[in-house]
Design an enzyme around this catalytic site. Structure first.
Site, PDB file in Angstrom:
ATOM      1  N   GLU A   1       0.870  -1.183   0.000  1.00 21.42           N
ATOM      2  CA  GLU A   1       0.000   0.000   0.000  1.00 21.42           C
ATOM      3  C   GLU A   1       0.898   1.222   0.000  1.00 21.42           C
ATOM      4  OE1 GLU A   1      -1.635   3.228   1.013  1.00 21.42           O
ATOM      5  OE2 GLU A   1      -2.119   2.331   2.944  1.00 21.42           O
TER       6      GLU A   1
ATOM      7  N   CYS B   1      -2.453   9.188   2.876  1.00 21.42           N
ATOM      8  CA  CYS B   1      -2.301   8.568   1.557  1.00 21.42           C
ATOM      9  C   CYS B   1      -3.584   8.662   0.748  1.00 21.42           C
ATOM     10  CB  CYS B   1      -1.857   7.119   1.700  1.00 21.42           C
ATOM     11  SG  CYS B   1      -2.947   6.095   2.715  1.00 21.42           S
TER      12      CYS B   1
END
Length: 490
Positions: free
Chosen positions: A235, A269
């Protein structure tokens, strides 16, 4: 074992929060060895035994919520309220994983079809063993817990290497879980710098690694894992887009956009970095956005830039964008280390670093578009593909846009809301990584599918997997397959 230590610092003040060992490969190996023994015990408990203990762990974390939030605040600089929110989300995910693991992973019968009419088939998902988790500093509880909770619920033991910026949070999390599960160290934390994480990734006894961080570091982790063909969940960052349709609720859109871009000082993010607004509402949206931004202050509503080196990236993006774009709010002077005041820039070229690269700071670029189709095209013109947002009162069009976004997750008329739904998978595409945490997909990510077929009875005259098979048996098979599959469907 090494005796070297390193300090974690409060990024807002520079004060030392704690000192931690910089653990070497030998120390990491010892933790993995303990995890192997723990994994055998933990996997043997079965779903019911793990469920009870994980719910106990959830209760322990909840009782220490204020203490843990204060530690997150000290190591990241984010406001205590924001730290509390991320821990609450982590708690809900731990609860969901514990309660749903059996339903998702347990053995179930699978239809065999006509060719396998004499067979019984089953599928289940079994633990991998030891899972390594390498976590980030921006959400030091919520993000790694998305891997840790689901890996534990799937029956694995976990060795966690937190960011060197937030080691104390990682150590405390492991202590809290150990309080609820004292029998074996099912969750351990190893602290250190980059080589500590590399040692964890290279250990052949680690059966999967979950990494969250930059794309560049992800490639190094993958290279280390490749030495033993260790699978990975990656990720990475994002350059998430926010689309405002002509019929959007502009007050709600501006409010959500600003929070999505500025909360946690933009160090999210799945935070908002690019905004595309349909021409018909561009001017009123910009007025609403800039007016709201004027009342938001760094150091009060959000904290400092946690990683000092990121200030240079933020400064470069602002400087480059200011050369050809229009500064609406803030500007180059907004960078006043360790804080960055809100920055809104308009008319920034799409090839500018502020549009193409992840900024990871409290900045937004806004562009006027002809319609939502152009907005979608621009939103998808990115190497990243983590998350996005659509604001529109037209439910059908909003859903079409959300589904067409090249992202792993999209929020409609809200921002980052998918992170609070434990049943939804979390992850991206492209430079944002691959694999999923959270939800049923997250549970299966940390398990191995096991397929079993059992012959219930022999088929007369149809012993196909034998050297005694004759022409008549083959002819029967051809007639059966032709009957089942030989007709065109209209």
């Amino acid at each position: 074992m090494t005796t070297l230590t390193f300090d974690s610092l409060n990024p807002a003040t520079g004060a030392v929060v704690g000192s931690h060992p910089n653990q070497d490969a030998e120390a990491v190996g010892a933790a993995v060895a303990r995890a192997e023994t723990a994994a055998a015990w933990w996997g043997g408990l079965g779903h019911a035994g793990r469920r009870r203990r994980l719910l106990d762990a959830k209760a322990v974390v909840t009782r220490h919520l204020r203490e843990l939030a204060a530690l997150v605040h000290e190591e990241t600089g984010k406001p205590v309220g924001d730290a509390t929110l991320e821990i609450v989300l982590a708690i809900t995910h731990l609860d969901w994983a514990a309660r749903h693991a059996e339903k998702v992973l347990r053995r179930r019968r699978v239809a065999t079809g006509m060719i396998g009419v004499n067979l019984a088939a089953s599928l289940e998902y079994l633990p991998l063993g030891v899972v390594g988790v390498i976590g980030p500093w921006n959400y030091p509880v919520f993000t790694p817990m998305g891997s840790i909770a689901y890996a534990l619920a799937a029956g694995n033991a976990v060795v966690f290497k937190p960011s060197e910026l937030t080691p104390g949070v990682g150590v405390r999390m492991a202590e809290l879980v150990a309080e609820a599960v004292p029998e074996h160290p099912i969750f351990q934390t190893v602290t250190g710098l980059g080589e500590t994480g590399a040692a964890l990734a290279r250990d052949p006894r680690v059966k999967k690694v979950a990494f969250t961080g930059s794309t560049a570091t992800a490639k190094r982790v993958m290279a280390a894992c490749a030495e033993n063909l260790t699978p990975v969940v990656i990720e990475c960052g994002g350059k998430d887009a926010f689309i405002v349709d002509a019929d959007a609720d502009l007050e709600a859109a501006a409010d959500a956009c600003l929070w999505g871009a500025l909360s946690n000082a933009g160090q999210t993010c799945v935070g908002v970095e690019r905004v595309y607004v349909v021409d018909a509402v561009y001017e009123p949206f910009m007025r609403e956005l800039s007016q709201r931004a004027a009342s938001v202050r760094a150091g009060e509503h959000y904290g400092p830039i946690t990683m000092p080196g990121q200030l240079d990236v933020i400064r470069r993006h602002i400087d480059e964008a200011a050369k050809s774009g229009t500064v609406v709010t803030g500007g180059p002077d907004s960078v006043r280390a360790p804080f960055v005041d809100p920055v809104i820039m308009a008319d920034v070229p799409e090839d500018s670093p502020a549009v193409r690269e992840e900024t990871f700071g409290p900045t937004i670029t806004v562009r006027r578009t002809r319609d939502v189709h152009e907005a979608l095209e621009l939103a998808n013109a990115s190497a990243y593909g983590l998350a996005g947002t659509v604001f529109s009162r037209n439910k059908r069009r909003a859903m079409e846009l959300a589904r067409a976004m090249r992202t792993g997750m999209t929020a409609v008329n809200s921002v980052i809301s998918f992170a609070g739904v434990p049943a939804l998978p979390f992850g991206g595409v492209g430079d944002s990584g691959f694999g999923r945490i959270h939800g049923a997909d997250g549970l299966r990510e940390f398990a191995r599918p096991k397929a079993v077929s059992r012959q219930r009875f022999a088929l007369p005259g149809m012993n196909l997997t034998s050297f005694t098979r004759g022409e008549q048996e083959l002819e029967r098979l051809i007639r059966l397959v032709t009957f089942l599959h030989g007709r065109r469907k209209r």
